[in-house]
Design an enzyme around this catalytic site. Structure first.
Site, PDB file in Angstrom:
ATOM      1  N   ASP A  27       1.017   2.948   7.002  1.00  0.00           N
ATOM      2  CA  ASP A  27       1.016   1.489   6.842  1.00  0.00           C
ATOM      3  C   ASP A  27       2.387   1.006   6.394  1.00  0.00           C
ATOM      4  O   ASP A  27       3.113   1.729   5.699  1.00  0.00           O
ATOM      5  CB  ASP A  27      -0.059   1.117   5.798  1.00  0.00           C
ATOM      6  CG  ASP A  27      -0.383  -0.363   5.837  1.00  0.00           C
ATOM      7  OD1 ASP A  27      -0.003  -1.050   6.813  1.00  0.00           O
ATOM      8  OD2 ASP A  27      -1.009  -0.848   4.875  1.00  0.00           O
ATOM      9  N   ASN A  75      -7.100  -3.264  15.038  1.00  0.00           N
ATOM     10  CA  ASN A  75      -5.764  -3.595  15.545  1.00  0.00           C
ATOM     11  C   ASN A  75      -5.796  -4.290  16.912  1.00  0.00           C
ATOM     12  O   ASN A  75      -4.810  -4.909  17.308  1.00  0.00           O
ATOM     13  CB  ASN A  75      -4.872  -2.344  15.636  1.00  0.00           C
ATOM     14  CG  ASN A  75      -4.422  -1.816  14.299  1.00  0.00           C
ATOM     15  OD1 ASN A  75      -4.121  -0.644  14.142  1.00  0.00           O
ATOM     16  ND2 ASN A  75      -4.361  -2.685  13.280  1.00  0.00           N
TER      17      ASN A  75
HETATM   18  C1  FPP Z   1       0.563  -0.181  10.284  1.00  0.00           C
HETATM   19  O1  FPP Z   1       1.669  -0.995   9.919  1.00  0.00           O
HETATM   20  C2  FPP Z   1       0.892   0.595  11.447  1.00  0.00           C
HETATM   21  C3  FPP Z   1       0.262   0.497  12.654  1.00  0.00           C
HETATM   22  C4  FPP Z   1      -0.806  -0.465  12.918  1.00  0.00           C
HETATM   23  C5  FPP Z   1       0.672   1.303  13.793  1.00  0.00           C
HETATM   24  C6  FPP Z   1       1.147   2.677  13.483  1.00  0.00           C
HETATM   25  C7  FPP Z   1       2.076   3.072  14.557  1.00  0.00           C
HETATM   26  C8  FPP Z   1       3.168   3.833  14.410  1.00  0.00           C
HETATM   27  C9  FPP Z   1       3.536   4.472  13.143  1.00  0.00           C
HETATM   28  C10 FPP Z   1       4.131   4.069  15.520  1.00  0.00           C
HETATM   29  C11 FPP Z   1       3.578   4.629  16.768  1.00  0.00           C
HETATM   30  C12 FPP Z   1       2.696   5.798  16.579  1.00  0.00           C
HETATM   31  C13 FPP Z   1       2.871   6.992  17.161  1.00  0.00           C
HETATM   32  C14 FPP Z   1       1.860   8.052  16.975  1.00  0.00           C
HETATM   33  C15 FPP Z   1       4.048   7.303  17.970  1.00  0.00           C
HETATM   34  P1  FPP Z   1       1.485  -2.551   9.895  1.00  0.00           P
HETATM   35  O2  FPP Z   1       1.995  -3.100  11.181  1.00  0.00           O
HETATM   36  O3  FPP Z   1       0.076  -2.912   9.561  1.00  0.00           O
HETATM   37  O4  FPP Z   1       2.429  -2.932   8.710  1.00  0.00           O
HETATM   38  P2  FPP Z   1       2.264  -4.160   7.708  1.00  0.00           P
HETATM   39  O5  FPP Z   1       0.986  -3.924   6.946  1.00  0.00           O
HETATM   40  O6  FPP Z   1       3.474  -4.054   6.852  1.00  0.00           O
HETATM   41  O7  FPP Z   1       2.235  -5.403   8.538  1.00  0.00           O
END
Ligand code: FPP
Length: 249
Positions: A27, A75
Site C-alpha cells: 500500500d 480496486n
Molecule cells: C496500493 O497503493 C497499491 C495497489 C492498488 C496496486 C499494487 C501494485 C503494484 C505494487 C505495482 C504492480 C504490481 C506488480 C505485481 C508488478 P494505493 O494506490 O492504494 O496507494 P494509496 O493508498 O497511497 O493511494
C-alpha cells in the site's frame, strides 16, 4: 518476556525460523506519487520495482511462498485510466520477469477472479504460469482481482453444491475441507502478513488464511520498501512468540 534476543546483523539471521509464507499488502503507491507531485501511475511503476526487489530477496532468503496483493476486487472501482495503467504494468511485469523467474526457480501462481482481468493479462498469466510450472524453489503468488469474502463465498457455494449432489455429508465439512475449496488450496497459511503505508486494516485480504498470522505494519510507503527493511521485519517476526491460543508453558 516472550522475546528472543535480536540477531545484530544480516549474517546472524536465523534462517531456521524464517516464515515459509509471507503475504504483503503493498500500500501507498498513490501517496508516494502525491508527495512528489507525480501522477499516481508513477507510484505504481515505482511499486513494481519494489516488487522485483522483494521477490529477489525472498528467493535468496529461502522463503517458500510470497503472496502479493496486487489488485483487489475493490480496486475495480478506481478510475478506468488507473486500472488500465495497472493492467499494462502487470502484463509488462509478467513478460519482462519470465526469464528471471525461470532462472531463479520461481513458480508463478495467481489467485482471484482472474476471468475479470483483460484478455492480454490473462494470457500473460497463463504463459508465465505454464513456463514456470516446473520451478520448485519459491512460489510467487499474485492476488489479482482478489477479495477474501468473494473467495469464502465461492468455497461455500462449491461445498453447498457437493452436499446437494449427495457427494458430501455436512458433518464432513472440516477446516481442512474448507481450505481445500479456497484459491490457496495448495499453499500453507501465511505465518507473516506485512502491510506498508501504516494503515491498520486487512482490507479483505486472505481473511480465512490469516487466522493465526503475525501482522507487521510499517509506515513506509510501498515504493520505498527495501530489502533491508524486509529483513528487519523478518527479524521482528522471529522475536514474536506464536502461541496459537495456548500458554507459554
Ligand atoms: C496500493 O497503493 C497499491 C495497489 C492498488 C496496486 C499494487 C501494485 C503494484 C505494487 C505495482 C504492480 C504490481 C506488480 C505485481 C508488478 P494505493 O494506490 O492504494 O496507494 P494509496 O493508498 O497511497 O493511494
Amino acid at each position: 518476556m516472550n522475546s528472543k534476543p535480536a540477531p545484530s546483523n544480516d549474517t546472524q539471521q536465523d534462517f531456521s525460523a524464517l516464515p515459509k509464507h509471507v503475504a504483503i499488502i503493498m500500500d501507498g503507491n498513490g501517496r508516494w506519487a502525491k508527495k512528489r507531485l507525480l501522477n499516481r501511475i508513477k507510484g505504481h511503476e515505482k511499486g513494481a520495482d519494489a516488487v522485483r526487489a522483494i521477490v529477489e530477496a525472498s528467493r535468496e532468503l529461502g522463503i517458500s511462498y510470497l503472496t502479493l496483493y496486487a489488485f483487489s476486487t475493490e480496486n475495480w472501482q478506481r478510475p478506468q485510466a488507473e486500472i488500465d495503467a495497472l493492467m499494462v504494468l502487470l502484463k509488462r511485469f509478467l513478460m519482462s520477469e519470465q526469464k528471471e523467474l525461470i532462472k531463479n526457480g520461481i513458480r508463478l501462481n495467481a489467485v482471484g477472479e482472474l476471468d475479470r482481468l483483460p484478455d492480454g493479462v490473462q494470457e500473460a498469466l497463463r504463459e508465465t504460469m505454464a513456463s514456470t510450472v516446473q520451478n520448485h524453489d519459491m512460489v510467487l503468488n499474485l492476488a489479482l482481482s482478489y477479495g477474501g469474502r468473494p473467495e469464502i463465498l465461492k468455497a461455500v457455494r462449491e461445498i453447498a453444491h457437493e452436499v446437494r449432489r449427495g457427494e458430501l455429508n455436512p458433518d464432513q465439512i472440516t477446516e481442512a475441507l474448507f481450505s481445500d475449496h479456497l484459491y490457496t488450496r495448495q499453499i500453507p497459511d501465511p505465518e507473516l502478513l506485512i502491510r506498508t503505508s501504516g494503515e491498520m486494516r486487512v482490507s479483505n485480504f486472505l481473511l480465512w488464511q490469516i487466522a493465526y498470522t503475525e501482522l507487521i505494519i510499517t509506515p513506509t510507503l510501498w515504493p520505498d520498501f527495501t530489502r533491508e527493511e524486509f529483513i528487519e521485519i523478518l527479524r521482528t517476526y522471529q522475536q514474536r512468540d506464536r502461541r496459537f491460543g495456548r500458554t507459554d508453558d
